[in-house]
Design an enzyme around this catalytic site. Sequence first.
Site, PDB file in Angstrom:
ATOM      1  N   THR A 151       0.934  -1.538  -0.436  1.00  0.00           N
ATOM      2  CA  THR A 151       0.355  -0.311  -0.078  1.00  0.00           C
ATOM      3  C   THR A 151       0.819   1.711   0.166  1.00  0.00           C
ATOM      4  O   THR A 151       0.527   2.417  -0.479  1.00  0.00           O
ATOM      5  CB  THR A 151      -1.087   0.010   1.256  1.00  0.00           C
ATOM      6  N   SER A 203       2.015  -7.286  -0.898  1.00  0.00           N
ATOM      7  CA  SER A 203       2.049  -8.555  -0.650  1.00  0.00           C
ATOM      8  C   SER A 203       1.283  -9.811  -0.672  1.00  0.00           C
ATOM      9  O   SER A 203       1.723 -10.755  -0.247  1.00  0.00           O
ATOM     10  CB  SER A 203       2.882  -8.435   0.780  1.00  0.00           C
ATOM     11  N   THR A 249       1.294  -4.512   4.340  1.00  0.00           N
ATOM     12  CA  THR A 249       1.240  -5.139   5.658  1.00  0.00           C
ATOM     13  C   THR A 249       0.498  -6.942   5.763  1.00  0.00           C
ATOM     14  O   THR A 249       0.816  -7.309   7.062  1.00  0.00           O
ATOM     15  CB  THR A 249       0.375  -4.119   6.121  1.00  0.00           C
ATOM     16  N   GLN A 260      -4.160 -21.421  18.823  1.00  0.00           N
ATOM     17  CA  GLN A 260      -4.882 -19.679  18.078  1.00  0.00           C
ATOM     18  C   GLN A 260      -4.915 -18.484  18.855  1.00  0.00           C
ATOM     19  O   GLN A 260      -5.446 -17.746  18.050  1.00  0.00           O
ATOM     20  CB  GLN A 260      -6.037 -20.521  18.002  1.00  0.00           C
TER      21      GLN A 260
END
Length: 354
Positions: A28, A72, A103, A291
């Site tokens: 970005t 990305s 990112t 997680q």
Amino acid sequence: MNYKIVKLKTHDKSQKNRSVLLIYTGGTIGMIHDDAGSLVPFNFVKVIESIPELSKLELNLTVISFPKPIDSSDINPNDWVSLGYIIYENYDQYDGFVILHGTDTMAYSASALSFMLEGLAKPVIFTGAQIPIGNLRSDARENLITAIEIASDQQNGIPIVKEVCIYFNFGLFRGNRAQKVRSSTFAAFESQNYRMLAESGIYIRYNETSLARPKGLTPLRLHQKFDNNVLILKIFPGLTERIFNSIMGIKNLRGVVMETFGSGNVTSDHWFTEALIAADKKGIIIFNVSQCSGGEVIHGQYETSKKLEEIGVVSGGNITTEAAITKLMLLLGRYDSHQNVKKNLTIPLNGEMD
Ligand code: ASP
């Protein structure tokens, strides 16, 4: 690859100025809106030349751009090899490196580079932005300028940072400890299991005790072989035997990062235990990560994870999923033996786990 190279200030060894190599991959930070209104990567060399602040930096800055800048989400291990190679080839000529990167997968790339660059004793700082650099409210300028400052920061002629990091929104994180946790605010990254390496305010305050302390006595070594016959599998209530077994039956599958509940817990259903035993017998490595982004896997803390150690599942401790999958790919690329990969998974390679 055919890299575009721009020298913003002459890299002249006779001057005392420090030197930084800036590698632009896309993301970005350098995007513009296309005709349909979507953000697409743009020629960053043009953009960077128009940032007047850069010319005020008292250092020699060279910019290398990927020939075709990418979002990305399109990054893959070949790009990590390119990045590793650029740093390896230019290691002696620069005091530090800044990688401009989207990112979305920055935490994966930072983790991968941290494992590839064995013996690194200079700063490699990933950064990017949530809003393109050309936009009025962009976070790009601050991220970029401070990342360059950190990449050139030294104490008594020695770099302060000697590892792969992510600098974003006033925080410096160890690269293989960081995760993208937000997509709509500037504070995109966090590192829940490891203290921030530095905070930037009026001064850049380094947390000395958290920084890596490599002696820099061994020459830099580049590992560049990845085996991506792997997957990340998130366990959820309702996972069926049929689906799980068909995944474990995938041809040439060599490793699985298994994201489990809480401190490493899984269903105690008999079929699941049997399926893990069968996978291990076939040579598939199961690497257990939580997680939860904060906390760690502790086999045996609950009945539901007691058997995992016996079965041969490897505990990832407090490693992130991003670091786990890149470490697994790299170790599978390095070792043929199942046992060697398993053994090395449990040893911290570069500060990614306690
Ligand atoms: N999709 C973008 C990328 O990862 C998002 C960003 O840069 O923030 O390239």
